[in-house]
Design a protein around this motif. Sequence first.
Motif, short mmCIF file in Angstrom:
data_model
loop_
_atom_site.label_atom_id
_atom_site.label_comp_id
_atom_site.label_asym_id
_atom_site.label_seq_id
_atom_site.Cartn_x
_atom_site.Cartn_y
_atom_site.Cartn_z
N THR A 92 -30.07 -36.44 3.66
CA THR A 92 -29.01 -37.37 4.05
C THR A 92 -28.48 -36.98 5.43
O THR A 92 -28.24 -35.81 5.70
N SER A 143 -24.26 -42.31 3.99
CA SER A 143 -24.26 -41.27 2.95
C SER A 143 -23.26 -41.58 1.85
O SER A 143 -23.39 -41.06 0.73
N ASN A 158 -28.47 -31.64 3.14
CA ASN A 158 -27.41 -32.19 3.99
C ASN A 158 -27.12 -31.17 5.08
O ASN A 158 -26.54 -30.12 4.84
#
Length: 274
Positions: A92, A143, A158
């Motif tokens: 992400t 996200s 992430n």
Amino acid sequence: MSLFICPVCGSALTRGQSTYRCVNGHSYDIAREGHTHLLPVNRKNSRMPGDDKGMSGARAAFLSKGYYAPLRNALCDLAVSLCADTPHVLDTGCGEGYYTSGVYRALVQAGKTPQMAGTDISKFILRLAAKREKDIEFAVASSYHLPIADDSIDFLLNCFSPLALEEFKRVLRPRGHFVYVVPSEKHLWELKEVLYDRPYPNEVKETPYDSFRYVEIRHVEDVITLQGQEDIHALFQMTPYYWKTPKAGCERLAQLQTLTTRISFDIHVYEKLP
């Protein structure tokens, strides 16, 4: 079948040669570079969200020279050790795909068969990601509204991106792993000494989250030397200091033709509780 779901109705998407389609007839074009757009207009916070074309290019050029390779190598090692043979992997805020591609290739080289996707809110930077790695799905998406099914991801990365914890919890399978990369205390300290009269260290702390178990915090540190103003400025553009440095600090940095600075990261590894 794609890892992505329709952002309108939530149905599974099937990828064709030029479009993604769901059973309800919603379709999404695949750009020439290979990515698609799954960010509805009503979820945009600006006309062109995320990094612009210039910032995207500078970031991609900087990372391609290997300055942050120690971090990528550490992420690859974690992915290989935590993922089973056929993992579903999501990055992400994946940016230009530097870490995304590294993790994917490490998994394949380890004999695994990953299905992997990357999301970012900037269409400019995703063009670069999609060009880098054709075997990964990439989509423009937020996200905070991931076009990913519930309980479908085994390993979520992430890296310096918004912490959308509720979404991460939703898409991860029970016992799936969430890897969160943040700058450590003295990250880019020597750069900050040029920019500011009184630089301060980054805050470092353990942060537990509901529904997750802490597995470990892995520290990565190295020293890099940037040669030339192009690389120095590209690094500067990648940091939040680019937007809030006084003019005098920017002028001092612009005079340098070489800069040696430490890079320092903390990788927080969590497991979703069953």
